[in-house]
Design an enzyme around this catalytic site. Structure first.
Site, short mmCIF file in Angstrom:
data_model
loop_
_atom_site.label_atom_id
_atom_site.label_comp_id
_atom_site.label_asym_id
_atom_site.label_seq_id
_atom_site.Cartn_x
_atom_site.Cartn_y
_atom_site.Cartn_z
N SER A 1 0.84 -1.20 0.00
CA SER A 1 0.00 0.00 0.00
C SER A 1 0.89 1.26 0.00
O SER A 1 1.67 1.43 -0.93
CB SER A 1 -0.96 -0.06 1.19
OG SER A 1 -2.00 0.88 1.04
N ASP B 1 -9.95 -5.61 -3.62
CA ASP B 1 -9.34 -4.64 -2.70
C ASP B 1 -10.27 -3.43 -2.55
O ASP B 1 -10.61 -2.78 -3.55
CB ASP B 1 -7.98 -4.21 -3.27
CG ASP B 1 -7.15 -3.40 -2.31
OD1 ASP B 1 -7.72 -2.50 -1.64
OD2 ASP B 1 -5.93 -3.64 -2.24
N HIS C 1 -7.38 -6.01 0.75
CA HIS C 1 -6.19 -5.19 1.04
C HIS C 1 -5.45 -5.66 2.30
O HIS C 1 -4.47 -5.05 2.71
CB HIS C 1 -6.64 -3.74 1.23
CG HIS C 1 -5.55 -2.72 1.04
ND1 HIS C 1 -4.90 -2.52 -0.15
CD2 HIS C 1 -4.99 -1.82 1.91
CE1 HIS C 1 -4.00 -1.55 -0.02
NE2 HIS C 1 -4.02 -1.11 1.22
#
Lengths: 276, 276
Positions: free
Chosen positions: A146, A222, A254
């Site tokens: 991320s 996600d 995620h």
């Protein structure tokens, strides 16, 4: 350097260290996994992990399931915190700015510039510190998740020749073009779009001085896809002829459940480059 | 039954469910891992995990690294919370009594008897619930850590024929003889030593109706060894001729780093018994 935690793990040892960072002007924690080979005195290459928003050095070491593969492959894993920390460090009440959200760059704007120099910390201070305190080879690689996937891709692209390999899980690939990135880049770097582009993987691809292959895994379920934009990364790499392996993983979100599911493949990718 | 979380994980799915437990008279959460085979509609056996003091259903599912092995072996993993929970449930300010510390028994003493019936919950209500909502075989097995290792051993010993296999990481093997156990057993069951002995693995071994082999891993650097007493378990099994595999693991502590390191071997132990 003071060791604050140590746990036997898959024949190696998971440690947590605290040190006074001169770059960040605060105390910082980092996770260090030493595989059995390192405990036996062998020189091992180092793979750096950069975590995402809100994380500390703990998330990766407790949830990613990386140690078992690092043990087998003979990799040292180093997982720093995601920003400078402490009472004297600027912060913001939002989770996506300030402490826990350093974005792996050197801030130029007040009140952030005094401490928020995560790029210098990760690229320079941390490897020097690790190579001084542990028996490591000069070879290093980098990956992350991320915001940390953004960090891994941009630091590798901005420092050609520095990293033997790079990979990312669900990276913020085009921060200039999404809310998380626009907020952070404006706060840390000011209003100049040229400054943003220097910390945006999609923007950096066209001028990359090195054709370092990018390995990216991305879940297609996600919940943050609009903040990540793997489509823009694919388009930029195709346009520039930059080698990219982008795997869309059906049903994955995620979370660290996603990360753990593909951790072995990422560690093998890095081991191949680091052992070369 | 309401599903509150679901994450793709190693080709299967990690879920968290909430339900109103009639046994405990409160809402309870549980982690359920469904391996790829279960998602494909195959009937899979169920392995129950019991966590230790202070844990919820989250610790095992985020830190133990069990999903990858359950995926490969075709096991459903069910991880309940460690006690009844909620504003209407008795509690104690200490971490080792009340909520988060149910000790996997049915309390007989006030104020605990109204809700603290974790033995009935784990042995009866939970398997009925799981078999109603998921496509599972009738075969079940049980394992756990610390207080949950105590739970796994005592529930298997108290319910012969119920579990195909049992194992434990660093179990509280002789609760009647250590501070954690003495405090909890006195509070939940009163002062009668005979009542304590019925929930003490070391005390139960001599009268075990079934020679179910016990598999136990124990770190020799475990900071809680005086509360665990693997030595007493070994002595009791030797005296009674009860099959025990007790592995002292050099350098390992009480953490999930220890648990994760030997998770694969435990899941293979259970898969062998469950697939028989």
């Amino acid at each position: 350097m003071e060791r604050t935690e140590h746990h036997a793990s898959f024949g190696g040892r998971q440690e947590v260290w605290t040190h006074a960072s001169s770059t960040l002007a605060c105390d910082m924690k980092l996770g260090v996994y030493l595989p059995p080979a390192a405990l036996a005195g062998e020189r091992c290459p180092v793979l750096y992990w950069l975590s995402g928003l809100t994380c500390t050095e703990q998330n990766f070491i407790t949830k990613a399931g990386a140690q078992q593969h690092a043990a087998r492959l003979g990799l040292i894993l180093v997982a720093p915190d995601t920003s400078p920390r402490g009472a004297g460090v600027a912060d913001d009440p939002a989770y996506d700015l300030g402490q826990g959200a350093g974005f792996y760059l050197n801030a130029t704007q007040a009140p952030w510039a005094a401490h928020f120099r995560m790029e210098d910390y990760v690229v320079n201070e941390l490897p020097a510190l690790v190579n001084k305190h542990f028996i490591a080879t000069e070879k290093i690689a980098i990956f992350g998740h991320s915001m940390g996937g953004h960090g891994a891709l941009t630091l590798a692209l901005r420092h050609p020749g520095r990293y033997a390999s790079v990979s990312a899980f669900a990276p913020i690939a085009a921060p200039s073009q999404v809310p998380w990135g626009q907020k952070a880049l404006a706060a840390y770097l000011g209003a100049d779009p040229a400054a943003w582009a220097r910390h945006d993987a999609v923007a950096l691809i066209a001028g990359a001085a090195e054709r370092l292959p990018l390995l990216v895994d991305q879940g297609d379920a996600d919940e943050f896809l609009p903040q990540l934009r793997p489509d823009l990364l694919r388009a930029a790499c195709e346009k520039a002829g930059h080698p990219l392996t982008l795997r869309m993983r059906a049903g994955y979100d995620h979370s660290y459940y996603f990360i753990a599911s593909f951790m072995e493949e990422h560690l093998e990718h890095h081991a191949r480059a680091l052992m070369r």
